[in-house]
Design a protein around this motif. Structure first.
Motif, PDB file in Angstrom:
ATOM      1  N   THR A   1     -14.477   0.781 -20.920  1.00 58.30           N
ATOM      2  CA  THR A   1     -13.486   1.713 -21.245  1.00 58.30           C
ATOM      3  C   THR A   1     -12.533   1.993 -19.987  1.00 58.30           C
ATOM      4  O   THR A   1     -13.129   2.436 -18.932  1.00 58.30           O
ATOM      5  CB  THR A   1     -14.418   3.284 -21.493  1.00 58.30           C
ATOM      6  N   ILE A   2     -11.453   1.736 -20.186  1.00 62.15           N
ATOM      7  CA  ILE A   2     -10.299   1.773 -19.088  1.00 62.15           C
ATOM      8  C   ILE A   2      -9.296   2.601 -19.306  1.00 62.15           C
ATOM      9  O   ILE A   2      -8.838   2.966 -20.330  1.00 62.15           O
ATOM     10  CB  ILE A   2      -9.749   0.469 -18.898  1.00 62.15           C
ATOM     11  N   LEU A   3      -9.501   3.842 -18.222  1.00 61.11           N
ATOM     12  CA  LEU A   3      -8.468   4.656 -18.115  1.00 61.11           C
ATOM     13  C   LEU A   3      -7.726   4.839 -17.037  1.00 61.11           C
ATOM     14  O   LEU A   3      -7.938   4.340 -15.860  1.00 61.11           O
ATOM     15  CB  LEU A   3      -9.567   6.050 -18.122  1.00 61.11           C
ATOM     16  N   VAL A   4      -6.372   5.151 -17.399  1.00 60.50           N
ATOM     17  CA  VAL A   4      -5.244   4.957 -16.366  1.00 60.50           C
ATOM     18  C   VAL A   4      -4.482   6.416 -16.259  1.00 60.50           C
ATOM     19  O   VAL A   4      -4.059   6.918 -17.213  1.00 60.50           O
ATOM     20  CB  VAL A   4      -4.244   3.996 -16.617  1.00 60.50           C
ATOM     21  N   GLN A   5      -4.772   6.878 -15.198  1.00 60.56           N
ATOM     22  CA  GLN A   5      -4.123   8.213 -14.807  1.00 60.56           C
ATOM     23  C   GLN A   5      -2.799   8.120 -13.938  1.00 60.56           C
ATOM     24  O   GLN A   5      -3.054   7.483 -12.809  1.00 60.56           O
ATOM     25  CB  GLN A   5      -5.137   9.117 -14.230  1.00 60.56           C
ATOM     26  N   THR A   6      -1.744   8.682 -14.043  1.00 62.50           N
ATOM     27  CA  THR A   6      -0.772   8.781 -13.231  1.00 62.50           C
ATOM     28  C   THR A   6      -0.177  10.112 -12.707  1.00 62.50           C
ATOM     29  O   THR A   6      -0.619  10.916 -13.332  1.00 62.50           O
ATOM     30  CB  THR A   6       0.573   7.880 -13.996  1.00 62.50           C
ATOM     31  N   ASN A   7       0.576  10.047 -11.541  1.00 61.34           N
ATOM     32  CA  ASN A   7       0.745  11.607 -11.113  1.00 61.34           C
ATOM     33  C   ASN A   7       1.999  12.185 -12.031  1.00 61.34           C
ATOM     34  O   ASN A   7       2.138  13.483 -11.418  1.00 61.34           O
ATOM     35  CB  ASN A   7       0.949  11.376  -9.597  1.00 61.34           C
ATOM     36  N   ARG A   8       2.680  11.319 -12.357  1.00 61.04           N
ATOM     37  CA  ARG A   8       3.862  11.980 -13.203  1.00 61.04           C
ATOM     38  C   ARG A   8       4.011  11.430 -14.471  1.00 61.04           C
ATOM     39  O   ARG A   8       3.726  10.253 -14.942  1.00 61.04           O
ATOM     40  CB  ARG A   8       5.306  11.644 -12.462  1.00 61.04           C
ATOM     41  N   PRO A   9       4.794  12.239 -15.634  1.00 61.16           N
ATOM     42  CA  PRO A   9       5.065  11.734 -16.780  1.00 61.16           C
ATOM     43  C   PRO A   9       6.184  10.618 -16.844  1.00 61.16           C
ATOM     44  O   PRO A   9       6.245   9.806 -17.402  1.00 61.16           O
ATOM     45  CB  PRO A   9       5.129  12.884 -17.817  1.00 61.16           C
ATOM     46  N   VAL A  10       7.268  11.168 -16.281  1.00 62.58           N
ATOM     47  CA  VAL A  10       8.690  10.433 -15.962  1.00 62.58           C
ATOM     48  C   VAL A  10       8.830  10.337 -14.434  1.00 62.58           C
ATOM     49  O   VAL A  10       8.486  11.047 -13.409  1.00 62.58           O
ATOM     50  CB  VAL A  10       9.760  11.443 -16.568  1.00 62.58           C
ATOM     51  N   TYR A  11       9.569   9.191 -14.047  1.00 67.81           N
ATOM     52  CA  TYR A  11       9.758   8.624 -12.870  1.00 67.81           C
ATOM     53  C   TYR A  11      11.484   8.086 -12.901  1.00 67.81           C
ATOM     54  O   TYR A  11      11.853   7.949 -13.743  1.00 67.81           O
ATOM     55  CB  TYR A  11       8.966   7.517 -12.316  1.00 67.81           C
ATOM     56  N   THR A  12      11.790   8.267 -11.520  1.00 66.61           N
ATOM     57  CA  THR A  12      13.264   7.896 -11.181  1.00 66.61           C
ATOM     58  C   THR A  12      13.109   6.811  -9.806  1.00 66.61           C
ATOM     59  O   THR A  12      12.060   6.658  -9.610  1.00 66.61           O
ATOM     60  CB  THR A  12      14.109   8.920 -10.836  1.00 66.61           C
ATOM     61  N   GLY A  13      14.279   6.377  -9.816  1.00 66.26           N
ATOM     62  CA  GLY A  13      14.185   5.031  -8.711  1.00 66.26           C
ATOM     63  C   GLY A  13      14.105   5.747  -7.580  1.00 66.26           C
ATOM     64  O   GLY A  13      13.992   6.965  -7.096  1.00 66.26           O
ATOM     65  N   ASP A  14      13.405   4.587  -6.612  1.00 65.77           N
ATOM     66  CA  ASP A  14      12.749   4.982  -5.559  1.00 65.77           C
ATOM     67  C   ASP A  14      11.539   6.037  -5.232  1.00 65.77           C
ATOM     68  O   ASP A  14      11.539   6.490  -4.047  1.00 65.77           O
ATOM     69  CB  ASP A  14      13.971   5.450  -4.595  1.00 65.77           C
ATOM     70  N   GLN A  15      11.085   6.500  -6.567  1.00 65.30           N
ATOM     71  CA  GLN A  15       9.699   7.595  -6.338  1.00 65.30           C
ATOM     72  C   GLN A  15       8.661   6.409  -6.070  1.00 65.30           C
ATOM     73  O   GLN A  15       8.663   5.469  -6.834  1.00 65.30           O
ATOM     74  CB  GLN A  15       9.868   8.158  -7.488  1.00 65.30           C
ATOM     75  N   VAL A  16       7.565   7.014  -5.598  1.00 67.33           N
ATOM     76  CA  VAL A  16       6.271   6.203  -5.551  1.00 67.33           C
ATOM     77  C   VAL A  16       5.619   6.764  -6.694  1.00 67.33           C
ATOM     78  O   VAL A  16       5.185   8.013  -7.131  1.00 67.33           O
ATOM     79  CB  VAL A  16       5.722   6.871  -4.119  1.00 67.33           C
ATOM     80  N   VAL A  17       4.863   5.726  -7.341  1.00 67.87           N
ATOM     81  CA  VAL A  17       4.208   5.862  -8.499  1.00 67.87           C
ATOM     82  C   VAL A  17       2.709   5.871  -8.162  1.00 67.87           C
ATOM     83  O   VAL A  17       2.129   4.791  -7.771  1.00 67.87           O
ATOM     84  CB  VAL A  17       4.287   4.863  -9.572  1.00 67.87           C
ATOM     85  N   ARG A  18       1.904   7.029  -8.071  1.00 63.56           N
ATOM     86  CA  ARG A  18       0.550   6.769  -7.723  1.00 63.56           C
ATOM     87  C   ARG A  18      -0.255   6.880  -9.088  1.00 63.56           C
ATOM     88  O   ARG A  18      -0.144   7.790  -9.953  1.00 63.56           O
ATOM     89  CB  ARG A  18       0.228   7.997  -6.757  1.00 63.56           C
ATOM     90  N   PHE A  19      -1.311   6.094  -9.233  1.00 65.39           N
ATOM     91  CA  PHE A  19      -2.137   5.813 -10.315  1.00 65.39           C
ATOM     92  C   PHE A  19      -3.595   5.570  -9.907  1.00 65.39           C
ATOM     93  O   PHE A  19      -3.660   5.204  -8.865  1.00 65.39           O
ATOM     94  CB  PHE A  19      -1.645   4.851 -11.366  1.00 65.39           C
ATOM     95  N   ARG A  20      -4.348   5.932 -10.789  1.00 64.55           N
ATOM     96  CA  ARG A  20      -5.871   5.895 -10.627  1.00 64.55           C
ATOM     97  C   ARG A  20      -6.392   5.121 -11.986  1.00 64.55           C
ATOM     98  O   ARG A  20      -5.922   5.328 -13.046  1.00 64.55           O
ATOM     99  CB  ARG A  20      -6.578   7.099 -10.421  1.00 64.55           C
ATOM    100  N   ILE A  21      -7.202   4.122 -11.806  1.00 63.35           N
ATOM    101  CA  ILE A  21      -8.015   3.546 -12.821  1.00 63.35           C
ATOM    102  C   ILE A  21      -9.108   3.711 -12.801  1.00 63.35           C
ATOM    103  O   ILE A  21     -10.061   3.633 -11.735  1.00 63.35           O
ATOM    104  CB  ILE A  21      -7.749   1.612 -12.416  1.00 63.35           C
ATOM    105  N   ILE A  22      -9.847   4.000 -14.020  1.00 61.24           N
ATOM    106  CA  ILE A  22     -11.352   4.462 -13.982  1.00 61.24           C
ATOM    107  C   ILE A  22     -11.859   3.239 -15.130  1.00 61.24           C
ATOM    108  O   ILE A  22     -11.129   3.160 -16.157  1.00 61.24           O
ATOM    109  CB  ILE A  22     -11.440   5.880 -14.409  1.00 61.24           C
TER     110      ILE A  22
END
Length: 723
Positions: free
Chosen positions: A164-185
């Motif tokens: 069971t692979i769950l992926v969580q991100t810190n935002r629903p929408v991103y723009t350019g030059d933003q940092v995408v932080r995510f967590r995989i469980i």
């Protein structure tokens, strides 16, 4: 002619083979022989029966064995195969093997005797990949060569999903030059952490790999990572791809390109409105990046469209002078009705423009919502056709909601009345009402509660009157009835019994009055051919709904039935679930299987006591984490007439709420409030993952955060053959 001249001998031999079976004797096989061989069509079977009489006795008059095995296998899992010997008196040497593309990868062997099924365990290699898999089971006479009693070869389905692979991100929408932080469980089938390395890829909207992390190590089954988007990204849905031993999971994220304004315009309102609502209400706000409010003037415009008028139509507007950072707005629903007659399914759009007075800046924003009708829907849950077994309890559930399956509010349910009826159609053609109940409105019980309170006061006064030495008969003559209704007050014993009945009734109706779901059990007569279910709903606001359902009798040539039910309301890991197995005939024993995620977990046999031969047998099954989110129990028995009768029941399991978690926010440590200390408390050695987002971002419900529903959806993805 050339064929006859060149192959005369062949023609003669062919004719001879066709004549010999015609002269063979009748072996006594039925016409529906499972091999499809007619009387005397193959003389060799007679010799086989004569030479191997211990092994072949009654082989084709009834089944000799039964094999129960899942059709799906997963890498690294234990494949269980249950084999039962039915009518052979001697032990059978059973061997089961798994083959991939003709090569054996796992095997198990065991001696099995009649009446005692055994489970053969086959360990699927963890490195297994997709291919053609087959299950081969054969039974031989012990100590012989070539004495095969039965042989089965079945094709299996290989599923790469074992985590069971769950992926969580810190935002629903991103723009350019933003940092995408995510967590995989990563969790295995037992809901335990997966500790082996994983491969992570970042995909652009065209599925090109933009970045990758091969063999990324995990920490208690969790991987926390981040990456920075380019300043001018390709707009669309990017992907976070997780690859583990052939299993692939992709989480899509929305990437746009926008430039941060000096201040933001926000419109807060519900995503749905009912056509019976009086107005479209919400809050209009303006806010700088430092959380300072925007002050000035604001204009809010309302637009509407539907299927008939697909273009946005201007309705009205409101002007706020002055605008003070955040203000409430309200548009009467009548203004929309003047533009569009049928509001059901219409969409509304609110466009706001705020002019900040101090810096003379103009910013705009919008928000959209949908208008739905307020009609109530009443339906019976489950997949038709509904099937019942005559003489056994039949369970059904009726649910009341809005037409789009949104739940009703508790206030609306408290003012409603639900009537549920079940009528049995007997084999003779007559009808019989087997279930009839009415769930009254909550306020209708106020008079009954008041009468019970008056009865209680009467009993207290009567005891005081009797304690003073007066006769109770004189007191009863003047005060033992209600002057308004004329009803006699209840005695103390009657009062206790009445309150107990009222308490049990309220507990029975509690789930309906909270969630609009009512579960009931019908005692079906033995000679029932069909069952008719009806439910009617009405409330004090004038809403009316009804539902009808038909149930048909389970087909059994000899009218023999077996059923399984449960008295446990909830199932949690580490607890027991109680099942009750009943039948309408005298059975000596039965077998049951526990299945979860399309795999067999446990198999056992229960023998009924000879002295009682009760028609109901209770079985307790411990719940493990491997059974989450739901497991199925399959009960079957074999009759003396060689019939296999079975029944099954699915039980949901709460496997993700076992540990209590406590989160404490300490704002007193840093008096400048530039940092916030969080304290987490739970089981020792646990991993804590914290995600902090702004309130209005969390209110978007963009699917980036983990929720109870998202976890359950991932767990239920293991079972892809649901009815």
């Amino acid at each position: 002619m050339a064929l006859c001249r060149g192959g005369g001998t062949s023609c003669f031999l062919l004719l001879l083979l066709c004549l010999i079976p015609a002269l063979a004797q009748n072996l006594g096989r039925p016409e529906d022989d499972p091999r499809g061989i007619k009387y005397g069509s193959d003389n060799r079977w007679r010799n086989v029966l004569q030479l191997n009489s211990p092994r072949m006795r009654n082989r084709y008059n009834h089944p000799t064995h039964m094999i129960l095995a899942p059709r799906t296998l997963r890498p690294g899992a234990v494949y269980r195969c249950v084999v039962s010997i039915l009518y052979l008196d001697h032990p059978v040497d059973v061997r089961a093997s798994l083959q991939k593309d003709g090569v054996e990868i796992a095997s198990a062997k065991q001696d099995i005797i009649k009446g005692y099924p055994e489970t053969l365990l086959l360990q699927v290699p963890r490195t297994s990949v997709d291919g053609h898999y087959r299950l081969r089971v054969e039974g031989n006479i012990p100590g012989t060569i070539g004495g095969t009693i039965f042989f089965n070869d079945t094709r299996l389905h290989f599923s790469t999903r074992f985590l069971t692979i769950l992926v969580q991100t810190n935002r629903p929408v991103y723009t350019g030059d933003q940092v995408v932080r995510f967590r995989i469980i990563l969790l295995n089938t037992e809901l335990k952490p997966y500790d082996d390395p994983v491969d992570v890829y970042i995909l652009d909207p065209d599925n090109y790999v933009m970045r990758r992390w091969p063999s990324r190590p995990t920490n208690v089954g969790v991987v926390s990572m981040e990456f920075t988007l380019p300043f001018l990204p390709k707009v669309g849905y990017w992907g976070i791809k997780v690859l583990v031993n052939g299993q692939e999971e992709i989480k899509r994220i929305k990437v746009e390109k926008w430039y941060t304004p000096r201040f933001e315009v926000k419109i807060f309102m519900p995503k749905y409105f009912l056509d019976t609502d009086e107005a479209i209400e919400g809050v209009l706000g303006g806010e700088f990046g430092n959380d300072k409010g925007a002050y000035g003037n604001a204009t809010l415009k309302l637009f509407v469209k539907n299927k008939i008028n697909p273009n946005w139509t201007y309705v009205t507007e409101q002007i706020f002078e002055p605008f003070e950072g955040e203000m409430d707005f309200s548009f009467p629903m009548e203004d929309l009705s003047k533009r569009i007659s049928n509001l059901d399914g219409s969409e509304i759009r609110l466009e706001a423009e705020i002019q900040e007075t101090f810096m003379m800046l103009n910013e705009t924003g919008f928000s959209m919502a949908k208008i739905i009708n307020s009609s109530v829907n009443c339906r019976f849950l489950g997949s038709p056709p509904y099937v019942f077994k005559p003489g056994m309890p039949f369970e059904a559930t009726v649910a009341v909601s809005y037409h789009d399956l949104e739940p009703l509010g508790e206030e609306k349910l408290h003012g409603s009345k639900l009537v549920v009826k079940a009528e049995a159609v007997l084999e003779s053609g007559s009808r019989q009402v087997v279930y009839d109940i009415e769930i009254p409105q909550v306020n209708s019980e106020d008079e009954e509660r008041e009468f019970l309170d008056q009865s209680w006061k009467y009993n207290r006064k009567a005891q005081d009157y009797q304690a003073e030495g007066y006769k109770l008969d004189d007191y009863d003559y003047n005060f033992n009835f209600d002057y308004e209704t004329g009803s006699r007050y209840l005695t103390e014993n009657e009062l206790v019994q009445k309150k107990m009945e009222m308490f049990v009734r309220n507990q029975k109706f509690q789930k309906y009055r909270e969630k609009g779901v009512y579960h009931f059990v019908v005692d079906v007569p033995e000679k029932t051919a069909a069952l008719s279910l009806t439910a009617s709903y009405q409330d004090d606001t004038g809403s009316i709904a009804a539902a009808n359902a038909k149930a048909i009798a389970y087909y059994s040539p000899r009218k023999l039935y077996i059923g399984v039910e449960t008295s446990s309301r909830e199932a949690s890991v580490g607890e027991f679930v109680v099942f009750h197995v009943r039948s309408n005939f005298n059975m000596e024993s039965f077998h049951y299987l526990i299945m979860a995620k399309e795999m067999i977990l446990y198999a056992a046999k229960e023998v009924l006591e000879r002295t009682s031969r009760a028609s109901v047998k209770t079985v307790s099954v411990p719940v493990s984490s491997e059974m989450a989110p739901a497991f199925k129990i399959v009960v079957y028995t074999t009759t003396p007439n060689h019939d296999i009768i079975s029944d099954s029941l699915t039980m949901p399991v709460d496997g993700i709420s076992r540990h209590k978690v406590k989160l404490v926010i300490n704002q007193d440590k840093d008096h400048s409030k530039r940092t916030v200390e969080l304290g987490t408390y739970s089981t020792a050695g646990a991993f804590y993952g914290i995600s902090g987002v702004r309130e209005f971002t969390y209110a978007m419900r963009g699917g980036n955060e983990l929720s109870h529903a998202s976890v359950l959806n991932s767990l239920h993805a293991f079972a892809n053959n649901t009815r």
